[in-house]
Scaffold this active site. Structure first.
Site, PDB file in Angstrom:
ATOM      1  N   LYS B  80       0.862  -1.194   0.000  1.00  0.00           N
ATOM      2  CA  LYS B  80       0.000   0.000   0.000  1.00  0.00           C
ATOM      3  C   LYS B  80       0.894   1.238   0.000  1.00  0.00           C
ATOM      4  O   LYS B  80       1.906   1.279   0.703  1.00  0.00           O
ATOM      5  CB  LYS B  80      -0.899  -0.039   1.244  1.00  0.00           C
ATOM      6  CG  LYS B  80      -1.981   1.042   1.265  1.00  0.00           C
ATOM      7  CD  LYS B  80      -2.863   0.896   2.519  1.00  0.00           C
ATOM      8  CE  LYS B  80      -3.986   1.906   2.569  1.00  0.00           C
ATOM      9  NZ  LYS B  80      -4.821   1.772   3.787  1.00  0.00           N
ATOM     10  N   SER B 155      -9.787   1.943   2.744  1.00  0.00           N
ATOM     11  CA  SER B 155      -8.879   2.696   1.903  1.00  0.00           C
ATOM     12  C   SER B 155      -7.874   1.820   1.139  1.00  0.00           C
ATOM     13  O   SER B 155      -7.327   2.262   0.136  1.00  0.00           O
ATOM     14  CB  SER B 155      -8.094   3.691   2.761  1.00  0.00           C
ATOM     15  OG  SER B 155      -7.261   3.014   3.678  1.00  0.00           O
ATOM     16  N   SER B 179     -10.046  -0.384   6.939  1.00  0.00           N
ATOM     17  CA  SER B 179      -9.420  -0.191   5.622  1.00  0.00           C
ATOM     18  C   SER B 179      -8.759  -1.418   5.021  1.00  0.00           C
ATOM     19  O   SER B 179      -8.396  -1.401   3.852  1.00  0.00           O
ATOM     20  CB  SER B 179      -8.397   0.939   5.682  1.00  0.00           C
ATOM     21  OG  SER B 179      -9.044   2.179   5.607  1.00  0.00           O
TER      22      SER B 179
END
Lengths: 482, 495, 98
Positions: B80, B155, B179
């Site tokens: 990420k 997210s 997330s």
């Protein structure tokens, strides 16, 4: 109209740890700019702080020495504001649970000793440094200092005069040097202070309080004293102009301009004080257990106030001498080494406080840094006390030679021909010449001006290269002039 | 052997270590697929084939030299883009960090390198991990591989989509309010948020420090455990990283006698019928396998969203204060430093980030602290206590991971509060610091994946993974999303 | 607590965020709804003397051992403006003499 001065002191002290408060960067003064930095103290995204245990122990030792109450459970908080020298946009500090509260510092002025009470002591991190370059319209930022551990010590407004403020700072400096937790040098910025000052003015049975003014930009103890003097006068003038209405004026921050010796208003944003403190979520709360307290207490040596008292009692020194000797830990240690080497304490104290201190001042060193072996000073003091050399000659000729590395004081007295002249005939003969050569002074003396005798006496001492005993010279002159 | 990109991480590592496949072959298979699919799903913000191959060659060299590169030898792991990788772009999907190349590796990245993994690009996210759909990415949203018109969740949408589409067998995400788990559920993969403190946050660009935790994405529970094993454990650079021993993540066993609590608050009116049906079906299978399902109550959990949307923005408002244009990132114009700060931040942050900074600044500002932040942290402490009490009666909690399956892109973008409320089932685990895992439990009639969330007490990962493995065996197997409608036009790596 | 555009501008100044008036109006609307939701916490009944949660864990420190620093080039590399030694910023006016 009577007035009372109320000064509170906020002091920031850099702790002398090996590494910074929340990262491993070394704490050093004078390294090339932006070389003592890492992701943590630059506030790089993703970096995290881990508290330095040693810094906390040093702060605990200081708190213990000042008789503060140490928190059982404490934490760090974030103080949020924006400034280019503040890497994270917040400073890690302590807000509602400081490391320690209460306690006090004993200060000595000519008016005597008193205790200034403390409000709190907490740990925080230092910021970087901005260097303004007005020509280019730019500021340059160096983050070497960012993250250096600081303790902030806030006093109650117990300080009643600029002189007391000076004494407070000197006492605090002495204390931290005794504890060996900070260099506490204002010029180098490892001790910084922001006094706040206001007046309680009594007039017609009521008390008018002037607004509290915080003073910044102070880089020496002397400037603290000067700034406070200026500020007291300014506040009095403001009261004379506005009367009781002065109380309604806002609190303010003023800077000190040492060129002009005055304070000036500093512009502040309306929301400048909304620091949005909240508990630092990156650092768990921590407890100060008995073991940690004991560890900190073990670092507290005999402190200046105690040592001062002991010197006065044990050696029969004046408060003044005892205070002057104990302000620097190394000076006090030196004094004890000199007495241990056989010097009588009172004259030894006098030699250190007056003569050695003057040499040290000129060399911008401490007394101990003059590196005069204690045994040598002890030998000198004994020579003077035994009448082998006059105090004056010893101070003027012998001491400088010893400071330059001369070793055996007794041999030097012989070599330099400094032995005291006890021949009364020689003294009387020189005295007669002095009387003949100083007609005006003689007339003044006989006309009742006692001080005129000093000029005649000075002539004799000069003629005899300081080797005569000044007391004998004076007695001889009085007899001859009677 | 099926195609390399279809293999799981454990199988790939075994093949590479056993010299049945080279790390370069593994990397190329995934690169080929990623470069083709990324046009459609927009999972990666940054993927540099040469850098990937360089790492793979190095693994192959070590293996030829007789070394063992580690348990993830040659396994591509997508990262990420809020995790720092030395010298690589690390943007947090924000304009403000667009030019940022960190001078250091995050702790988890160091650990992956040490385990022999291949760092396989940086995945898309909502800007600074603030969002539930990746629509807040400054560089465009990630699309759900199962329906490109829908969200992959957020997210960590990029990481979830990459794993679901077979672009990487493993990915790292971060979970502040759901997330990892929410996009895992919406993309039909396994996603797990560890106990707060189990994985070091050093090098994770902070959103909300007391809630953030890094965790794994994988297509199986075993692979998720493999990745978590590689990154878990104490790190001296994160003071909130725990000294507790890492739980044993390899336990196997059945569900007999396992007490699973079903919080009634999680089955309220917001839960869609499709999701309820699939979750009820899954719970039925667990019961049939011997688990003791019982209803429990967590009355304070209904305040989770309110607490979360005070605590997270407050911490974020402070964490994001460092983006001031002085040391990194972009800088706006300004004659004075004050103007420069406001311009930099005004230009650099997107709308949602600004909203949360303002919300947090408000909640901490003078006069409001006690009513908002102070109050929220008290309710949070009480929620944590309530959760601990609940775990005296049950071993695990089970619920849906999300109230609905993947929603359409744009559906909630204009309504921040509706978007916030979609985190309702996931925020509690963050607020209480407990571990939780989402695993696929079937597809809706429209073919969209739905996740089952299991939650354990703090450091209860051993039980959590054991139960998840057993449950996985009872639930529908992972299935691949349909191929994209046409081959991607762009053959160049993104950005 | 109602949030209006003026309040948004006040907070934006604190947060050093440039927000134009149109944006302030939109943000006020959003924030007002969100704050309306979080205000529900005021009604939550808590036991007497409830402590606020600050952090998981307790008592974590490091030893006072110097570590390595970044080379200056690496420290400065990401800076929007620097001169090889310092980070450069526009002049600072807020603490000058008024």
């Amino acid at each position: 109209m009577k007035h009372k001065v109320l000064v509170g002191m906020e002091v920031h002290l850099q702790l002398r740890t090996r590494s910074k408060m929340f990262c491993g960067c070394p704490v050093k003064f004078g390294a090339p700019v932006n070389t003592l930095v890492c992701p943590v103290c630059l506030g790089m995204p993703g970096s995290l702080p881990v508290p330095n245990r040693e810094a906390i122990t040093m702060a605990l030792a200081l708190a213990t020495a000042m008789g503060c109450e140490i928190a059982g459970l404490t934490k760090f908080d974030r103080k949020n504001y924006f400034y280019p020298d503040l890497p994270k946009g917040y400073q890690i500090s302590q807000y509602d649970r400081p490391l320690a509260t209460g306690g006090g510092i004993e200060v000595v002025t000519e008016a005597g000793a008193k205790v200034v009470r403390l409000r709190r002591l907490h740990i925080e991190e230092d910021v970087g440094k901005n260097l303004h370059d007005d020509a280019k319209g730019l500021s340059r930022v160096d983050f070497n200092r960012a993250g250096t551990p600081l303790v902030e010590i806030v006093s109650e407004p117990d300080i009643a005069s600029p002189e007391e403020a000076r004494a407070y700072l000197n006492a605090l400096r002495a204390l931290v040097q005794y504890l060996d937790v900070s260099d506490a040098n204002m010029q180098e910025g490892n001790l910084r202070c922001e006094p706040n000052v206001n007046l309680h003015i009594e007039s017609g049975g009521t008390i008018v309080k002037t607004p509290i003014i915080e003073v910044k930009n102070l880089n020496s103890v002397r400037n603290v004293e000067r700034a406070l003097k200026f500020e007291i006068d300014r506040q009095l003038a403001e009261y004379r102009e506005l009367g009781a209405a002065v109380a309604a004026r806002p609190r303010a921050t003023r800077g000190y301009d040492d060129q002009r010796d005055q304070t000036f208003v500093m512009r502040e944003k309306e929301e400048a004080h909304d620091y949005r403190y909240f508990p630092e979520p990156d650092i768990p709360t921590f407890s100060i257990d008995d073991q940690w307290r004991a560890e900190a207490s073990a670092r507290v040596p005999e402190l200046p106030a105690a040592r001062r008292g002991r010197f006065a009692a044990e050696f029969g020194l004046s408060d003044y001498d005892a205070d002057a000797l104990t302000r620097e830990r190394s000076t006090a240690d030196y004094f004890e080494q000199v007495t241990a080497a056989g010097a009588p304490p009172k004259p030894a104290a006098n030699w250190i406080v007056s003569d050695l201190a003057r040499h040290a001042n000129e060399a911008k060193k401490t007394v101990a840094e003059l590196r005069l072996p204690p045994a040598r000073l002890a030998a000198l003091v004994r020579l003077v006390e035994e009448g082998k050399v006059s105090r004056q000659a010893a101070a003027k000729d012998l001491l400088p030679r010893l400071l330059e590395g001369g070793d055996d004081p007794a041999a030097l007295v012989q070599k330099l021909g400094l032995a005291r002249i006890d021949d009364l005939g020689q003294i009387e003969e020189t005295a007669r010449r002095a009387i003949a050569a100083n007609a005006k002074a003689v007339a003044d003396y006989r006309g009742g001006k006692q001080a005129a005798l000093n000029a005649i006496k000075g002539f004799v001492m000069r003629e005899m290269k300081g080797k005569a005993d000044p007391a004998v010279v004076e007695a001889t002159l009085r007899r001859l002039l009677a | 052997m099926s195609e390399l990109w279809q293999e799981g991480a454990a199988a790939l590592a075994a093949a590479v270590r056993g010299r049945e496949a080279s790390a370069v072959d593994v990397a190329d298979a995934h690169l080929e697929r990623a470069l083709r699919w990324n046009d459609h799903v927009e999972a990666f913000l940054h993927l540099e084939p040469e850098e990937v191959r360089r790492q793979a060659r190095e693994i192959d060299r070590r293996i030829s030299a007789g070394e063992d590169p580690g348990p993830l030898a040659g396994v591509p792991v997508a990262i990420k883009d809020n995790l720092c990788v030395r010298g690589q772009p690390t943007t947090c999907a924000s304009r403000i960090l667009e030019p940022f190349h960190p001078p250091y590796d995050a702790h988890v990245v160091e650990r992956l390198r040490a385990a022999g993994a291949i760092l396989f690009g940086k995945t898309n996210l909502d800007e600074f991990a603030m969002g539930s759909s990746t629509e807040n990415s400054a560089f465009g949203p990630t699309r759900n591989p199962f329906d490109l018109a829908r969200t992959a969740g957020g997210s960590s949408g990029g990481s979830a989509a990459a794993v679901a589409a077979g672009l990487a067998p493993l990915a790292l995400g971060s979970d502040t309010g759901g997330s990892i788990r929410q996009p895992a559920a919406l993309c039909g993969v396994v996603g797990m948020k560890p106990t707060y403190g189990l994985v070091s946050r050093y090098g994770l660009i902070a959103f909300a420090s007391s809630l953030d935790q890094i965790g794994p994405f994988a297509r199986t529970v075993d692979d998720a455990a493999l990745l978590l094993e590689a990154i878990a454990g104490r790190d001296a650079r994160d003071a909130t990283s725990s000294a507790e021993a890492v739980p044993d993540l390899r336990q196997r066993g059945d569900l007999k006698g396992l007490r699973i609590g079903v919080p009634k608050e999680c089955f309220g009116e917001g839960l869609s019928a499709d999701v309820r049906t699939l979750v009820d079906g899954a719970l039925g299978k667990l019961t049939a396998a011997g688990a003791r399902i019982e209803e429990v109550s967590l009355p304070l959990s209904v305040h989770g969203i309110a607490v979360y949307y005070i605590v997270a923005p407050s911490e974020a408002s402070s964490n994001l204060a460092r983006y001031d244009g002085v040391r990194y990132g972009i800088r706006g114009e300004g004659a004075s430093v004050e103007e420069m700060f406001a311009e930099t931040r005004g230009e650099g942050f997107g709308a949602e980030v600004k909203r949360r900074i303002l919300l947090g600044t408000f909640a901490l500002s003078s006069g409001y602290y006690e009513a908002y932040y102070g109050r929220a942290q008290k309710v949070r402490a009480a929620m944590r206590h309530e959760m601990e009490e609940c775990f005296r009666k049950v071993d695990l909690l089970a619920s849906a991971t999300t109230p609905t399956a993947a929603f359409a892109l744009g559906e909630k973008a204009a309504d921040p509060l509706a978007m916030y409320l979609s985190d309702v089932l996931t925020v509690t685990a963050n607020l209480c610091g407990v571990p939780a895992l989402s695993l696929p439990c079937g597809r809706t009639p429209a073919g969209l994946p739905v996740g089952l969330q299991l939650t354990a007490p703090r450091f209860g990962e051993a039980t959590l993974f054991r139960a998840a493995r057993a449950a996985e065996a009872l639930l529908p197997l992972f299935s691949w999303p349909p191929a994209p409608p046409e081959p991607g036009r762009r053959q160049e790596p993104p950005r | 607590m109602a949030i209006d555009p003026a309040e948004v501008l006040r907070i934006a100044r604190l947060a050093r965020l440039k927000v134009d008036p149109d944006e302030a109006r939109r943000l006020a609307k959003d924030l007002d709804r969100i704050v309306g939701h979080i205000d529900s916490l005021r009604a939550v009944e808590l036991p007497e003397g409830s402590e606020a949660l600050t952090c998981f864990g307790r008592d974590v420190h490091r030893a006072d051992e110097p570590g390595t620093c970044l080379p200056r080039e690496d420290a400065l590399r990401n800076a929007p403006m620097q001169d090889g030694d310092f980070f450069l910023v526009p002049k600072i006016v807020d603490k000058e003499e008024a």
